[in-house]
Design a protein around this motif. Structure first.
Motif, PDB file in Angstrom:
ATOM      1  N   LEU A 183     -20.319 -33.840 -18.509  1.00  0.00           N
ATOM      2  CA  LEU A 183     -19.694 -33.523 -17.223  1.00  0.00           C
ATOM      3  C   LEU A 183     -18.389 -34.299 -17.052  1.00  0.00           C
ATOM      4  CD1 LEU A 183     -19.614 -32.119 -14.508  1.00  0.00           C
ATOM      5  CD2 LEU A 183     -21.266 -33.793 -13.648  1.00  0.00           C
ATOM      6  N   ALA A 184     -18.395 -35.586 -17.354  1.00  0.00           N
ATOM      7  CA  ALA A 184     -17.176 -36.398 -17.221  1.00  0.00           C
ATOM      8  C   ALA A 184     -16.083 -35.881 -18.156  1.00  0.00           C
ATOM      9  CB  ALA A 184     -17.489 -37.859 -17.516  1.00  0.00           C
ATOM     10  N   GLY A 185     -16.453 -35.550 -19.379  1.00  0.00           N
ATOM     11  CA  GLY A 185     -15.485 -35.047 -20.348  1.00  0.00           C
ATOM     12  C   GLY A 185     -14.893 -33.706 -19.943  1.00  0.00           C
ATOM     13  N   LEU A 186     -15.752 -32.802 -19.467  1.00  0.00           N
ATOM     14  CA  LEU A 186     -15.264 -31.487 -19.031  1.00  0.00           C
ATOM     15  C   LEU A 186     -14.343 -31.627 -17.833  1.00  0.00           C
ATOM     16  CD1 LEU A 186     -18.506 -29.334 -19.396  1.00  0.00           C
ATOM     17  CD2 LEU A 186     -16.412 -29.148 -20.765  1.00  0.00           C
ATOM     18  N   LEU A 187     -14.724 -32.469 -16.885  1.00  0.00           N
ATOM     19  CA  LEU A 187     -13.869 -32.674 -15.707  1.00  0.00           C
ATOM     20  C   LEU A 187     -12.506 -33.219 -16.118  1.00  0.00           C
ATOM     21  CD1 LEU A 187     -16.088 -33.980 -12.789  1.00  0.00           C
ATOM     22  CD2 LEU A 187     -14.315 -32.244 -12.661  1.00  0.00           C
ATOM     23  N   TYR A 188     -12.494 -34.185 -17.002  1.00  0.00           N
ATOM     24  CA  TYR A 188     -11.226 -34.755 -17.464  1.00  0.00           C
ATOM     25  C   TYR A 188     -10.360 -33.675 -18.109  1.00  0.00           C
ATOM     26  CZ  TYR A 188      -7.818 -37.475 -20.038  1.00  0.00           C
ATOM     27  OH  TYR A 188      -6.641 -37.963 -20.532  1.00  0.00           O
ATOM     28  N   GLU A 189     -10.960 -32.917 -19.017  1.00  0.00           N
ATOM     29  CA  GLU A 189     -10.209 -31.882 -19.735  1.00  0.00           C
ATOM     30  C   GLU A 189      -9.647 -30.827 -18.784  1.00  0.00           C
ATOM     31  OE1 GLU A 189     -10.844 -28.478 -23.173  1.00  0.00           O
ATOM     32  OE2 GLU A 189     -12.368 -30.032 -22.929  1.00  0.00           O
ATOM     33  N   VAL A 190     -10.465 -30.338 -17.885  1.00  0.00           N
ATOM     34  CA  VAL A 190     -10.026 -29.290 -16.971  1.00  0.00           C
ATOM     35  C   VAL A 190      -8.940 -29.823 -16.027  1.00  0.00           C
ATOM     36  CG1 VAL A 190     -10.771 -27.733 -15.126  1.00  0.00           C
ATOM     37  CG2 VAL A 190     -12.177 -28.004 -17.155  1.00  0.00           C
ATOM     38  N   ARG A 191      -9.115 -31.048 -15.549  1.00  0.00           N
ATOM     39  CA  ARG A 191      -8.092 -31.639 -14.665  1.00  0.00           C
ATOM     40  C   ARG A 191      -6.753 -31.769 -15.389  1.00  0.00           C
ATOM     41  NH1 ARG A 191     -12.174 -36.296 -12.695  1.00  0.00           N
ATOM     42  NH2 ARG A 191     -12.956 -35.343 -10.781  1.00  0.00           N
ATOM     43  N   MET A 192      -6.776 -32.190 -16.651  1.00  0.00           N
ATOM     44  CA  MET A 192      -5.528 -32.350 -17.406  1.00  0.00           C
ATOM     45  C   MET A 192      -4.828 -31.001 -17.599  1.00  0.00           C
ATOM     46  SD  MET A 192      -5.015 -35.529 -17.850  1.00  0.00           S
ATOM     47  CE  MET A 192      -5.776 -35.774 -16.255  1.00  0.00           C
TER      48      MET A 192
END
Length: 111
Positions: free
Chosen positions: A92-101
């Protein structure tokens, strides 16, 4: 076809349930990881980063819909805090980071 055999009340049978018969491989079981991946992919589609599976064409950029999916992921992160296993939490943390970027990058392009 299939045959139904009613074994209730059969004498001499063990009381343990019979194992379920093998079934052909079907779609994978839907779980939390699949849910958040689906939301992230949808956000990336609305950012024009993931093609439409039906047409193989990139999605139209729609920052409002992308932000809505990011908001849902953030809500899930907040509401599930302390209830996820380590793998789900990292995903979840990784997906959020990627999508935000990607969101920041696309929004800077003025699209």
């Amino acid at each position: 076809g299939f045959t139904v055999i009613d074994r209730r009340g059969s004498a001499g049978e063990s009381s343990e349930p019979e194992p379920a018969p093998e079934t052909p491989a079907g779609p994978p079981r839907f779980d939390f990881s699949m849910l958040i991946q689906s939301l992230a992919i949808t956000a990336l589609h609305h950012l024009g980063r993931v093609p439409d599976p039906a047409t193989s064409e990139p999605g139209d950029v729609d920052l409002v819909l992308a932000q809505q999916n990011i908001d849902i992921l953030e809500l899930l992160e907040t509401k599930t805090q302390g209830n996820l296993d380590a793998t789900e939490s990292r995903l979840l943390a990784g997906l959020l980071y990627e999508v935000r970027m990607h969101y920041v990058e696309v929004s800077k392009q003025g699209r």
